[in-house]
Design a protein around this motif. Structure first.
Motif, PDB file in Angstrom:
ATOM      1  N   ALA A   1      52.911  37.754  23.322  1.00 18.37           N
ATOM      2  CA  ALA A   1      53.971  36.927  23.189  1.00 18.37           C
ATOM      3  C   ALA A   1      54.719  37.239  22.242  1.00 18.37           C
ATOM      4  N   LEU A   2      54.019  37.559  21.010  1.00 16.60           N
ATOM      5  CA  LEU A   2      54.876  37.822  19.815  1.00 16.60           C
ATOM      6  C   LEU A   2      55.206  39.279  19.398  1.00 16.60           C
ATOM      7  N   ALA A   3      55.780  39.663  18.691  1.00 16.61           N
ATOM      8  CA  ALA A   3      56.406  40.942  18.172  1.00 16.61           C
ATOM      9  C   ALA A   3      56.026  41.293  16.680  1.00 16.61           C
ATOM     10  N   GLY A   4      55.935  42.647  16.518  1.00 15.43           N
ATOM     11  CA  GLY A   4      56.098  43.063  15.260  1.00 15.43           C
ATOM     12  C   GLY A   4      55.101  42.674  14.433  1.00 15.43           C
ATOM     13  N   ASP A   5      55.226  42.222  12.929  1.00 13.64           N
ATOM     14  CA  ASP A   5      54.280  41.941  11.979  1.00 13.64           C
ATOM     15  C   ASP A   5      53.443  40.431  12.505  1.00 13.64           C
ATOM     16  N   GLU A   6      54.186  39.807  13.037  1.00 14.52           N
ATOM     17  CA  GLU A   6      53.734  38.280  13.548  1.00 14.52           C
ATOM     18  C   GLU A   6      52.728  38.741  14.507  1.00 14.52           C
ATOM     19  N   LYS A   7      52.806  39.596  15.422  1.00 11.82           N
ATOM     20  CA  LYS A   7      51.950  39.865  16.317  1.00 11.82           C
ATOM     21  C   LYS A   7      50.606  40.374  15.784  1.00 11.82           C
ATOM     22  N   SER A   8      50.762  41.649  14.902  1.00 14.65           N
ATOM     23  CA  SER A   8      49.705  42.205  14.122  1.00 14.65           C
ATOM     24  C   SER A   8      48.860  41.085  13.389  1.00 14.65           C
ATOM     25  N   ARG A   9      49.551  40.101  12.629  1.00 14.91           N
ATOM     26  CA  ARG A   9      48.807  39.271  12.210  1.00 14.91           C
ATOM     27  C   ARG A   9      48.173  38.257  13.056  1.00 14.91           C
ATOM     28  N   CYS A  10      48.745  37.885  14.242  1.00 20.68           N
ATOM     29  CA  CYS A  10      48.032  37.042  15.212  1.00 20.68           C
ATOM     30  C   CYS A  10      46.931  37.830  15.784  1.00 20.68           C
ATOM     31  N   ILE A  11      46.897  39.296  16.028  1.00 22.74           N
ATOM     32  CA  ILE A  11      45.567  39.759  16.439  1.00 22.74           C
ATOM     33  C   ILE A  11      44.669  40.059  15.394  1.00 22.74           C
ATOM     34  N   ALA A  12      44.847  40.204  14.278  1.00 25.44           N
ATOM     35  CA  ALA A  12      44.003  40.304  13.047  1.00 25.44           C
ATOM     36  C   ALA A  12      43.252  38.942  12.839  1.00 25.44           C
ATOM     37  N   ALA A  13      44.207  37.717  13.074  1.00 23.72           N
ATOM     38  CA  ALA A  13      43.369  36.558  13.246  1.00 23.72           C
ATOM     39  C   ALA A  13      42.357  36.323  14.248  1.00 23.72           C
ATOM     40  N   ALA A  14      42.812  36.839  15.282  1.00 20.15           N
ATOM     41  CA  ALA A  14      42.087  36.424  16.519  1.00 20.15           C
ATOM     42  C   ALA A  14      40.689  37.249  16.536  1.00 20.15           C
ATOM     43  N   ASN A  15      40.902  38.483  15.725  1.00 19.90           N
ATOM     44  CA  ASN A  15      39.517  39.268  15.468  1.00 19.90           C
ATOM     45  C   ASN A  15      38.810  38.927  14.573  1.00 19.90           C
TER      46      ASN A  15
ATOM     47  N   GLU B   1      29.218  35.126  24.357  1.00 19.94           N
ATOM     48  CA  GLU B   1      30.001  35.375  25.299  1.00 19.94           C
ATOM     49  C   GLU B   1      31.122  34.406  25.265  1.00 19.94           C
ATOM     50  N   LYS B   2      30.976  33.211  24.769  1.00 20.77           N
ATOM     51  CA  LYS B   2      31.976  32.229  24.948  1.00 20.77           C
ATOM     52  C   LYS B   2      32.972  32.565  23.287  1.00 20.77           C
ATOM     53  N   LYS B   3      32.328  33.015  22.426  1.00 18.11           N
ATOM     54  CA  LYS B   3      33.239  33.354  21.231  1.00 18.11           C
ATOM     55  C   LYS B   3      34.125  34.736  21.662  1.00 18.11           C
ATOM     56  N   ASP B   4      33.678  35.577  22.493  1.00 16.95           N
ATOM     57  CA  ASP B   4      34.309  36.679  22.972  1.00 16.95           C
ATOM     58  C   ASP B   4      35.429  36.318  23.844  1.00 16.95           C
ATOM     59  N   ALA B   5      35.316  35.354  24.824  1.00 20.63           N
ATOM     60  CA  ALA B   5      36.032  34.957  25.477  1.00 20.63           C
ATOM     61  C   ALA B   5      37.191  34.051  24.920  1.00 20.63           C
ATOM     62  N   HIS B   6      36.894  33.466  23.621  1.00 23.29           N
ATOM     63  CA  HIS B   6      37.859  32.595  22.959  1.00 23.29           C
ATOM     64  C   HIS B   6      38.771  33.717  22.389  1.00 23.29           C
ATOM     65  N   VAL B   7      38.259  34.910  21.838  1.00 23.41           N
ATOM     66  CA  VAL B   7      39.117  35.649  21.053  1.00 23.41           C
ATOM     67  C   VAL B   7      39.967  36.404  22.052  1.00 23.41           C
ATOM     68  N   ALA B   8      39.422  36.754  23.227  1.00 23.73           N
ATOM     69  CA  ALA B   8      40.465  37.127  24.280  1.00 23.73           C
ATOM     70  C   ALA B   8      41.613  36.251  24.767  1.00 23.73           C
ATOM     71  N   VAL B   9      41.482  34.998  24.926  1.00 24.05           N
ATOM     72  CA  VAL B   9      42.553  34.155  24.839  1.00 24.05           C
ATOM     73  C   VAL B   9      43.526  34.188  23.781  1.00 24.05           C
ATOM     74  N   GLN B  10      43.098  34.094  22.417  1.00 24.75           N
ATOM     75  CA  GLN B  10      43.670  34.391  21.347  1.00 24.75           C
ATOM     76  C   GLN B  10      44.754  35.341  21.378  1.00 24.75           C
ATOM     77  N   LYS B  11      44.178  36.491  21.744  1.00 25.12           N
ATOM     78  CA  LYS B  11      44.573  37.876  21.691  1.00 25.12           C
ATOM     79  C   LYS B  11      45.736  37.817  22.832  1.00 25.12           C
ATOM     80  N   GLU B  12      45.679  37.233  23.970  1.00 27.37           N
ATOM     81  CA  GLU B  12      46.500  37.148  25.060  1.00 27.37           C
ATOM     82  C   GLU B  12      47.733  36.335  24.586  1.00 27.37           C
ATOM     83  N   LYS B  13      47.449  35.283  23.606  1.00 27.14           N
ATOM     84  CA  LYS B  13      48.591  34.583  23.195  1.00 27.14           C
ATOM     85  C   LYS B  13      49.289  35.279  22.182  1.00 27.14           C
ATOM     86  N   CYS B  14      48.843  36.121  21.520  1.00 24.71           N
ATOM     87  CA  CYS B  14      49.416  36.912  20.594  1.00 24.71           C
ATOM     88  C   CYS B  14      50.312  38.177  21.489  1.00 24.71           C
TER      89      CYS B  14
END
Length: 180
Positions: A163-177, A148-161
């Motif tokens: 604010a980004l756009a395009g490839d940068e957003k895709s890389r950010c989401i991939a890194a969070a996952n 649950e803690k890990k899932d919550a951390h991933v959700a926070v990371q995705k939320e931070k993503c």
């Protein structure tokens, strides 16, 4: 050039980890098999030592020898499998073996004293089995909490993503996952 060099280094490191992970299970299995063989040999020696005894002392000695074998094998299997369920089974098997020894020792008594001895043995057994069950449940609860803690951390990371756009957003989401 830097990108290809870093890919080569990553591939080499991955190969090193893979080869290490393939070597470890065979060593663990060998240790498990050796522990089982040692337990059986120790049991035979302990059981042979009981041959000179008579009556209930011999019965107690034989039960203690068997309990020693059960304990050694159960601990080896729990270590080999490394799961909470295996730990619970090992602790339960050991409690059962100890209960048999305690009951056999009660045969030295008669009447009420024997009844009390058997009930104390049963209470100790039931307590050990309950502790084994509780230990597994606590272990499972801790694992669930970590997930649950890990899932919550991933959700926070995705939320931070977001604010980004395009490839940068895709890389950010991939890194969070990848952090799952």
């Amino acid at each position: 050039m830097k990108k290809s060099l870093s890919m080569i280094v990553m591939a080499a490191a991955s190969f090193g980890f893979m080869s290490a992970s393939y070597a470890a299970p065979s060593e663990v299995k060998a240790n498990y098999d050796a522990a089982k063989t040692r337990a059986e040999a120790d049991y035979k020696v302990a059981r042979a030592a009981c041959d000179n005894m008579k009556g209930n002392a011999k019965d107690v000695c034989q039960e203690e020898a068997k309990a020693g074998e059960v304990k050694a094998k159960a601990e080896a299997e729990a270590t080999y499998k490394g799961t909470p369920a295996a730990q619970k089974k090992a602790r339960t098997d050991i409690a059962d073996a100890n209960y048999k020894v305690a009951k056999e020792k009660c045969d030295d008594f008669s009447g009420n004293k024997k009844d009390v001895c058997v009930k104390e043995a049963k209470a100790t057994h039931d307590s050990a089995v309950a502790d084994a069950k509780a230990s597994k449940e606590v272990s499972d609860a801790r694992k669930d909490a970590r997930d649950e803690k890990k899932d919550a951390h991933v959700a926070v990371q995705k939320e931070k993503c977001e604010a980004l756009a395009g490839d940068e957003k895709s890389r950010c989401i991939a890194a969070a996952n990848a952090g799952k």
